[in-house]
Design an enzyme around this catalytic site. Structure first.
Site, PDB file in Angstrom:
ATOM      1  N   GLU A  50     -20.581  21.417  21.875  1.00 15.62           N
ATOM      2  CA  GLU A  50     -19.348  22.408  22.025  1.00 15.62           C
ATOM      3  C   GLU A  50     -18.846  22.779  23.283  1.00 15.62           C
ATOM      4  OE1 GLU A  50     -16.667  22.820  20.421  1.00 15.62           O
ATOM      5  OE2 GLU A  50     -17.097  24.357  18.637  1.00 15.62           O
ATOM      6  N   ASP A  51     -17.557  22.907  23.256  1.00 14.56           N
ATOM      7  CA  ASP A  51     -16.984  23.117  24.473  1.00 14.56           C
ATOM      8  C   ASP A  51     -17.156  24.636  24.762  1.00 14.56           C
ATOM      9  OD1 ASP A  51     -14.968  23.854  22.605  1.00 14.56           O
ATOM     10  OD2 ASP A  51     -13.344  22.737  23.623  1.00 14.56           O
ATOM     11  N   ASP A  91     -17.240  30.655  20.550  1.00 13.54           N
ATOM     12  CA  ASP A  91     -16.440  31.884  20.428  1.00 13.54           C
ATOM     13  C   ASP A  91     -16.802  32.820  19.065  1.00 13.54           C
ATOM     14  OD1 ASP A  91     -14.382  33.897  20.381  1.00 13.54           O
ATOM     15  OD2 ASP A  91     -12.816  32.167  20.869  1.00 13.54           O
ATOM     16  N   LYS A 122     -18.650  33.016  24.696  1.00 11.36           N
ATOM     17  CA  LYS A 122     -17.992  34.062  24.693  1.00 11.36           C
ATOM     18  C   LYS A 122     -18.674  34.933  23.745  1.00 11.36           C
ATOM     19  CE  LYS A 122     -13.353  32.837  25.704  1.00 11.36           C
ATOM     20  NZ  LYS A 122     -11.884  32.785  24.959  1.00 11.36           N
ATOM     21  N   PHE A 136      -9.048  33.455  28.081  1.00 12.46           N
ATOM     22  CA  PHE A 136      -8.333  32.230  27.724  1.00 12.46           C
ATOM     23  C   PHE A 136      -8.612  31.205  29.022  1.00 12.46           C
ATOM     24  CE2 PHE A 136      -5.817  28.790  26.597  1.00 12.46           C
ATOM     25  CZ  PHE A 136      -5.923  29.038  25.135  1.00 12.46           C
ATOM     26  N   VAL A 137      -9.334  30.482  28.984  1.00 10.96           N
ATOM     27  CA  VAL A 137      -9.620  29.463  30.084  1.00 10.96           C
ATOM     28  C   VAL A 137      -9.069  28.294  29.694  1.00 10.96           C
ATOM     29  CG1 VAL A 137     -11.670  30.487  30.776  1.00 10.96           C
ATOM     30  CG2 VAL A 137     -12.163  29.056  29.033  1.00 10.96           C
ATOM     31  N   ASP A 152      -7.499  23.095  26.931  1.00  7.53           N
ATOM     32  CA  ASP A 152      -5.773  23.121  27.280  1.00  7.53           C
ATOM     33  C   ASP A 152      -5.202  24.254  26.628  1.00  7.53           C
ATOM     34  OD1 ASP A 152      -4.078  22.100  24.716  1.00  7.53           O
ATOM     35  OD2 ASP A 152      -6.215  21.787  24.595  1.00  7.53           O
ATOM     36  N   ARG A 166      -5.096  20.694  30.741  1.00  6.67           N
ATOM     37  CA  ARG A 166      -6.539  20.092  30.475  1.00  6.67           C
ATOM     38  C   ARG A 166      -7.066  19.017  31.517  1.00  6.67           C
ATOM     39  NH1 ARG A 166      -7.131  17.415  24.680  1.00  6.67           N
ATOM     40  NH2 ARG A 166      -5.786  19.165  24.305  1.00  6.67           N
TER      41      ARG A 166
END
Length: 104
Positions: free
Chosen positions: A25-26, A29, A57, A79-80, A86, A92
């Site tokens: 996973e990126d 959250d 996070k 928010f990154v 993106d 992106r």
């Protein structure tokens, strides 16, 4: 902002029984999606299911106590963008991860 509903389709054609599975996973959250996906995969009797995430996070976690097995970096509730992440299809391709700031 998440809508709170999880919808996914796990390919029935992929045999995972007795196999080790790694979910990549990126950003971890709220954990709703990964929690649901991991539980779905566990019903298919894999040897193990592990989760790796680049960014975590923990302050946004809705599924209390849920954590990745391997984490690159824990970050604040920001928010990154960049490095594949993106905002509205922008940023992106940045070669770094940066914080998206709103103009006031």
């Amino acid at each position: 902002v998440s809508g709170g509903r999880v919808n996914f389709s796990v390919g029935a054609h992929v045999e995972i029984e007795g196999r080790d599975v790694i979910l990549v996973e990126d950003i971890l959250d709220t954990a709703r999606t990964l929690y649901s996906l991991k539980n779905e995969l566990l019903t298919r009797n894999p040897a193990s299911v592990k989760i790796v995430t680049l960014l975590d996070k923990p302050s946004r976690r809705v599924v209390k106590g849920f954590a990745a097995d391997y984490t690159g970096f824990a970050i604040d509730d920001l928010f990154v963008v960049g490095y594949g992440l993106d905002y509205a299809e922008k940023y992106r391709t940045l070669k770094y991860i940066g914080v998206l700031k709103r103009e006031i």
